[in-house]
Write a protein that holds these residues in place. Structure first.
Motif, short mmCIF file in Angstrom:
data_model
loop_
_atom_site.label_atom_id
_atom_site.label_comp_id
_atom_site.label_asym_id
_atom_site.label_seq_id
_atom_site.Cartn_x
_atom_site.Cartn_y
_atom_site.Cartn_z
N ARG A 1 45.78 -7.72 -15.39
CA ARG A 1 46.79 -8.17 -16.35
C ARG A 1 46.25 -9.22 -17.32
NH1 ARG A 1 50.67 -7.87 -12.06
NH2 ARG A 1 50.53 -10.11 -11.74
N VAL A 2 45.36 -10.10 -16.85
CA VAL A 2 44.85 -11.11 -17.78
C VAL A 2 43.97 -10.47 -18.85
CG1 VAL A 2 45.00 -13.00 -16.10
CG2 VAL A 2 42.85 -11.75 -16.34
N TYR A 3 43.29 -9.39 -18.50
CA TYR A 3 42.51 -8.65 -19.51
C TYR A 3 43.44 -7.90 -20.46
CZ TYR A 3 38.00 -9.65 -17.39
OH TYR A 3 36.86 -10.29 -16.94
N VAL A 4 44.49 -7.31 -19.91
CA VAL A 4 45.48 -6.63 -20.75
C VAL A 4 46.07 -7.61 -21.77
CG1 VAL A 4 47.75 -5.53 -20.75
CG2 VAL A 4 46.03 -4.82 -19.08
N ALA B 1 46.13 1.88 4.17
CA ALA B 1 46.91 1.93 2.93
C ALA B 1 47.70 0.65 2.70
CB ALA B 1 47.85 3.13 2.96
N GLU B 2 48.23 0.07 3.77
CA GLU B 2 49.01 -1.16 3.62
C GLU B 2 48.15 -2.31 3.14
OE1 GLU B 2 52.01 -4.05 6.22
OE2 GLU B 2 51.18 -2.23 7.11
N LEU B 3 46.96 -2.45 3.74
CA LEU B 3 46.05 -3.50 3.32
C LEU B 3 45.60 -3.27 1.88
CD1 LEU B 3 44.22 -5.96 3.77
CD2 LEU B 3 42.53 -4.42 4.78
N THR C 1 42.39 -14.96 -1.17
CA THR C 1 43.20 -15.00 -2.39
C THR C 1 44.06 -16.25 -2.48
OG1 THR C 1 45.01 -13.74 -1.35
CG2 THR C 1 43.29 -12.48 -2.47
N THR C 2 43.81 -17.23 -1.64
CA THR C 2 44.70 -18.38 -1.58
C THR C 2 44.82 -19.14 -2.89
OG1 THR C 2 45.24 -20.38 -0.32
CG2 THR C 2 42.90 -19.96 -0.72
N ASP C 3 43.75 -19.18 -3.71
CA ASP C 3 43.79 -19.92 -4.97
C ASP C 3 43.85 -19.01 -6.19
OD1 ASP C 3 43.62 -22.45 -3.68
OD2 ASP C 3 41.46 -22.17 -3.43
N VAL D 1 45.48 -4.82 -3.79
CA VAL D 1 45.70 -4.51 -5.20
C VAL D 1 46.75 -5.44 -5.80
CG1 VAL D 1 46.63 -2.78 -6.79
CG2 VAL D 1 44.97 -2.10 -5.04
N ALA D 2 47.87 -5.60 -5.09
CA ALA D 2 48.97 -6.42 -5.61
C ALA D 2 48.59 -7.89 -5.72
CB ALA D 2 50.19 -6.27 -4.71
N ARG D 3 47.83 -8.37 -4.75
CA ARG D 3 47.52 -9.81 -4.70
C ARG D 3 46.34 -10.20 -5.58
NH1 ARG D 3 48.56 -14.28 -5.03
NH2 ARG D 3 48.14 -15.98 -3.59
#
Length: 208
Positions: free
Chosen positions: A145-148, A129-131, A77-79, A136-138
């Motif tokens: 959100r971009v679709y929303v 669960a933590e991962l 997810t770096t970029d 999900v958050a990352r």
């Protein structure tokens, strides 16, 4: 001694801008993690293996990340912030814009280099669960959100009915796509995403 200490400062830490060497090490670690998970799979992926491929000491990795999952998640997810910053295209034609983006996304998801780390993270997250929360958050939530945002713009332009919940509408587009890919229930093709968009939008458009 100073030369050896540079990689021990975590990238992005409060100590200031990372040195060139620490950034090179960070990138080498990410490249190694992404390559190895495709070659050996997540179960056989190890910090030792990543360190060896990247040419760094394993303690350097442990100082920056607590686990192989954390390394892989950040590498994958770096970029992502740059990818999502522009949002979805808005040509004034919602169907065309969604089809354009989802066709490109299908091509990406069919790329073995993308599949290996994504599937590894999804599988590992099912039991962690933590991962899963970090994944999900990352990655997933910013993508939704971009679709929303695009659907809300279409709603304001009259392409989507006023009473539609655009968050649920976004999930109506994305969930069948993800389900088909994750569960391998069918191929991700351009015809599939075109049909998906047409059928979802048929239920979202304003009624005469």
């Amino acid at each position: 001694m100073a030369d050896k200490a540079a990689p021990d400062s975590p990238p992005g830490s409060a100590g200031g801008t990372p040195t060139r060497r620490s950034e090179r090490s960070r990138r080498a670690i990410f490249d190694a993690a992404l390559a190895l998970v495709g070659e050996v799979g997540y179960d056989k992926l190890t910090i030792e293996g990543i360190a060896s491929r990247a040419g760094v000491g394993k303690q350097t990795i442990y100082r920056w990340w607590p686990s192989k999952a954390a390394v892989l998640l950040e590498a994958f997810t770096t970029d992502v912030d740059e990818d999502y910053a522009a949002g979805l295209p808005d040509t004034g034609d919602l169907a065309a814009d969604l089809k354009y983006v989802l066709r490109a996304t299908a091509d990406e998801f069919n790329d073995p280099a993308f599949q290996a780390p994504y599937r590894a993270l999804a599988a590992a997250g099912a039991n962690d669960a933590e991962l899963s929360g970090a994944f999900v958050a990352r990655l997933l939530e910013p993508g939704i959100r971009v679709y929303v945002d695009r659907l809300r713009a279409a709603q304001e332009a009259g392409e989507v009915a006023a009473g539609i919940d655009v968050r649920i509408a976004a999930e109506m587009v994305l969930s069948p796509f993800s389900q088909r890919w994750l569960m391998r229930t069918g191929e991700l093709t351009h015809d599939f995403v075109d049909t998906l968009v047409d059928q979802v939008l048929s239920g979202l458009r304003p009624r005469d």
